[in-house]
Design a protein around this motif. Structure first.
Motif, PDB file in Angstrom:
ATOM      1  N   GLU A  19       0.828  -1.204   0.000  1.00  0.00           N
ATOM      2  CA  GLU A  19       0.000   0.000   0.000  1.00  0.00           C
ATOM      3  C   GLU A  19       0.862   1.253   0.000  1.00  0.00           C
ATOM      4  O   GLU A  19       0.588   2.203  -0.732  1.00  0.00           O
ATOM      5  CB  GLU A  19      -0.952   0.014   1.197  1.00  0.00           C
ATOM      6  CG  GLU A  19      -1.913   1.181   1.154  1.00  0.00           C
ATOM      7  CD  GLU A  19      -2.926   1.146   2.281  1.00  0.00           C
ATOM      8  OE1 GLU A  19      -3.442   2.235   2.585  1.00  0.00           O
ATOM      9  OE2 GLU A  19      -3.192   0.074   2.836  1.00  0.00           O
ATOM     10  N   ALA A  20       1.923   1.242   0.792  1.00  0.00           N
ATOM     11  CA  ALA A  20       2.825   2.399   0.823  1.00  0.00           C
ATOM     12  C   ALA A  20       3.460   2.613  -0.546  1.00  0.00           C
ATOM     13  O   ALA A  20       3.636   3.748  -0.992  1.00  0.00           O
ATOM     14  CB  ALA A  20       3.905   2.206   1.880  1.00  0.00           C
ATOM     15  N   PHE A  21       3.797   1.533  -1.231  1.00  0.00           N
ATOM     16  CA  PHE A  21       4.413   1.631  -2.550  1.00  0.00           C
ATOM     17  C   PHE A  21       3.421   2.154  -3.585  1.00  0.00           C
ATOM     18  O   PHE A  21       3.733   3.069  -4.345  1.00  0.00           O
ATOM     19  CB  PHE A  21       4.943   0.260  -2.974  1.00  0.00           C
ATOM     20  CG  PHE A  21       5.528   0.242  -4.351  1.00  0.00           C
ATOM     21  CD1 PHE A  21       6.761   0.806  -4.610  1.00  0.00           C
ATOM     22  CD2 PHE A  21       4.830  -0.331  -5.405  1.00  0.00           C
ATOM     23  CE1 PHE A  21       7.298   0.795  -5.885  1.00  0.00           C
ATOM     24  CE2 PHE A  21       5.360  -0.346  -6.681  1.00  0.00           C
ATOM     25  CZ  PHE A  21       6.597   0.223  -6.923  1.00  0.00           C
ATOM     26  N   THR A  22       2.213   1.597  -3.614  1.00  0.00           N
ATOM     27  CA  THR A  22       1.248   2.001  -4.634  1.00  0.00           C
ATOM     28  C   THR A  22       0.712   3.411  -4.421  1.00  0.00           C
ATOM     29  O   THR A  22       0.207   4.016  -5.365  1.00  0.00           O
ATOM     30  CB  THR A  22       0.067   1.006  -4.721  1.00  0.00           C
ATOM     31  OG1 THR A  22      -0.571   0.919  -3.447  1.00  0.00           O
ATOM     32  CG2 THR A  22       0.536  -0.362  -5.171  1.00  0.00           C
ATOM     33  N   SER A  23       0.862   3.946  -3.227  1.00  0.00           N
ATOM     34  CA  SER A  23       0.398   5.319  -2.984  1.00  0.00           C
ATOM     35  C   SER A  23       1.418   6.365  -3.449  1.00  0.00           C
ATOM     36  O   SER A  23       1.113   7.550  -3.464  1.00  0.00           O
ATOM     37  CB  SER A  23       0.087   5.521  -1.501  1.00  0.00           C
ATOM     38  OG  SER A  23       1.279   5.479  -0.735  1.00  0.00           O
ATOM     39  N   ARG A  24       2.595   5.932  -3.851  1.00  0.00           N
ATOM     40  CA  ARG A  24       3.634   6.850  -4.327  1.00  0.00           C
ATOM     41  C   ARG A  24       3.398   7.203  -5.798  1.00  0.00           C
ATOM     42  O   ARG A  24       2.791   6.431  -6.533  1.00  0.00           O
ATOM     43  CB  ARG A  24       5.009   6.220  -4.164  1.00  0.00           C
ATOM     44  CG  ARG A  24       5.368   5.989  -2.713  1.00  0.00           C
ATOM     45  CD  ARG A  24       6.662   5.252  -2.584  1.00  0.00           C
ATOM     46  NE  ARG A  24       6.922   4.934  -1.199  1.00  0.00           N
ATOM     47  CZ  ARG A  24       8.049   5.194  -0.577  1.00  0.00           C
ATOM     48  NH1 ARG A  24       9.052   5.754  -1.205  1.00  0.00           N
ATOM     49  NH2 ARG A  24       8.205   4.879   0.692  1.00  0.00           N
ATOM     50  N   PRO A  25       3.915   8.351  -6.222  1.00  0.00           N
ATOM     51  CA  PRO A  25       3.791   8.732  -7.641  1.00  0.00           C
ATOM     52  C   PRO A  25       4.489   7.717  -8.550  1.00  0.00           C
ATOM     53  O   PRO A  25       5.417   7.013  -8.127  1.00  0.00           O
ATOM     54  CB  PRO A  25       4.505  10.086  -7.718  1.00  0.00           C
ATOM     55  CG  PRO A  25       4.637  10.557  -6.313  1.00  0.00           C
ATOM     56  CD  PRO A  25       4.604   9.350  -5.428  1.00  0.00           C
ATOM     57  N   ASP A  26       4.052   7.655  -9.804  1.00  0.00           N
ATOM     58  CA  ASP A  26       4.610   6.701 -10.768  1.00  0.00           C
ATOM     59  C   ASP A  26       6.124   6.821 -10.887  1.00  0.00           C
ATOM     60  O   ASP A  26       6.819   5.802 -10.963  1.00  0.00           O
ATOM     61  CB  ASP A  26       3.991   6.900 -12.153  1.00  0.00           C
ATOM     62  CG  ASP A  26       2.537   6.475 -12.204  1.00  0.00           C
ATOM     63  OD1 ASP A  26       2.069   5.782 -11.278  1.00  0.00           O
ATOM     64  OD2 ASP A  26       1.864   6.829 -13.197  1.00  0.00           O
ATOM     65  N   GLU A  27       6.650   8.031 -10.896  1.00  0.00           N
ATOM     66  CA  GLU A  27       8.094   8.225 -11.039  1.00  0.00           C
ATOM     67  C   GLU A  27       8.848   7.614  -9.856  1.00  0.00           C
ATOM     68  O   GLU A  27       9.911   7.026 -10.021  1.00  0.00           O
ATOM     69  CB  GLU A  27       8.447   9.712 -11.157  1.00  0.00           C
ATOM     70  CG  GLU A  27       7.886  10.393 -12.376  1.00  0.00           C
ATOM     71  CD  GLU A  27       6.420  10.790 -12.218  1.00  0.00           C
ATOM     72  OE1 GLU A  27       5.914  10.919 -11.076  1.00  0.00           O
ATOM     73  OE2 GLU A  27       5.766  10.943 -13.267  1.00  0.00           O
ATOM     74  N   GLU A  28       8.272   7.748  -8.686  1.00  0.00           N
ATOM     75  CA  GLU A  28       8.870   7.183  -7.473  1.00  0.00           C
ATOM     76  C   GLU A  28       8.824   5.651  -7.521  1.00  0.00           C
ATOM     77  O   GLU A  28       9.783   4.976  -7.150  1.00  0.00           O
ATOM     78  CB  GLU A  28       8.127   7.698  -6.241  1.00  0.00           C
ATOM     79  CG  GLU A  28       8.641   7.172  -4.936  1.00  0.00           C
ATOM     80  CD  GLU A  28       9.808   7.967  -4.402  1.00  0.00           C
ATOM     81  OE1 GLU A  28      10.350   7.549  -3.372  1.00  0.00           O
ATOM     82  OE2 GLU A  28      10.178   8.972  -5.004  1.00  0.00           O
ATOM     83  N   GLN A  29       7.712   5.113  -7.982  1.00  0.00           N
ATOM     84  CA  GLN A  29       7.592   3.665  -8.116  1.00  0.00           C
ATOM     85  C   GLN A  29       8.649   3.137  -9.087  1.00  0.00           C
ATOM     86  O   GLN A  29       9.283   2.115  -8.825  1.00  0.00           O
ATOM     87  CB  GLN A  29       6.198   3.279  -8.608  1.00  0.00           C
ATOM     88  CG  GLN A  29       5.118   3.491  -7.585  1.00  0.00           C
ATOM     89  CD  GLN A  29       3.751   3.096  -8.102  1.00  0.00           C
ATOM     90  OE1 GLN A  29       3.611   2.435  -9.130  1.00  0.00           O
ATOM     91  NE2 GLN A  29       2.721   3.513  -7.385  1.00  0.00           N
ATOM     92  N   GLU A  30       8.835   3.831 -10.200  1.00  0.00           N
ATOM     93  CA  GLU A  30       9.832   3.409 -11.176  1.00  0.00           C
ATOM     94  C   GLU A  30      11.244   3.500 -10.600  1.00  0.00           C
ATOM     95  O   GLU A  30      12.082   2.635 -10.858  1.00  0.00           O
ATOM     96  CB  GLU A  30       9.701   4.238 -12.448  1.00  0.00           C
ATOM     97  CG  GLU A  30       8.433   3.904 -13.216  1.00  0.00           C
ATOM     98  CD  GLU A  30       8.185   4.817 -14.393  1.00  0.00           C
ATOM     99  OE1 GLU A  30       9.082   5.604 -14.755  1.00  0.00           O
ATOM    100  OE2 GLU A  30       7.083   4.726 -14.970  1.00  0.00           O
ATOM    101  N   ARG A  31      11.505   4.524  -9.810  1.00  0.00           N
ATOM    102  CA  ARG A  31      12.825   4.682  -9.187  1.00  0.00           C
ATOM    103  C   ARG A  31      13.096   3.535  -8.208  1.00  0.00           C
ATOM    104  O   ARG A  31      14.183   2.950  -8.197  1.00  0.00           O
ATOM    105  CB  ARG A  31      12.927   6.027  -8.449  1.00  0.00           C
ATOM    106  CG  ARG A  31      14.294   6.276  -7.821  1.00  0.00           C
ATOM    107  CD  ARG A  31      14.316   7.539  -6.987  1.00  0.00           C
ATOM    108  NE  ARG A  31      13.497   7.456  -5.796  1.00  0.00           N
ATOM    109  CZ  ARG A  31      13.810   6.777  -4.693  1.00  0.00           C
ATOM    110  NH1 ARG A  31      14.928   6.100  -4.623  1.00  0.00           N
ATOM    111  NH2 ARG A  31      13.010   6.776  -3.645  1.00  0.00           N
TER     112      ARG A  31
END
Length: 70
Positions: A19-31
């Motif tokens: 949940e913490a991961f999916t709540s982050r912006p797409d760019e952050e997830q990709e990083r």
């Protein structure tokens, strides 16, 4: 749309981190997914674990990446 690395990273995460991961912006997830892939590629200890259990190696790398993000 999530990249393959993002989907794989999400699958390797422990449920309480998802949940913490999916709540982050797409760019952050990709990083984070890129950091996870780098962790898998660069750590010899994970190479050994990967030979025994690829899912366990991916989960350990995911724990390490998310642990650095606290």
């Amino acid at each position: 749309m999530p990249t393959d690395a993002v989907r794989r990273f999400l699958a390797a995460l422990e449920p309480h981190h998802r949940e913490a991961f999916t709540s982050r912006p797409d760019e952050e997830q990709e990083r984070l997914a890129a950091a996870w892939e780098q962790e898998l590629e660069s750590d010899d200890e994970l190479d050994t674990l990967d030979e025994l259990s690829p899912p366990a190696a991916e989960a350990e790398a995911a724990r390490r990446v998310m642990g650095r993000e606290r």
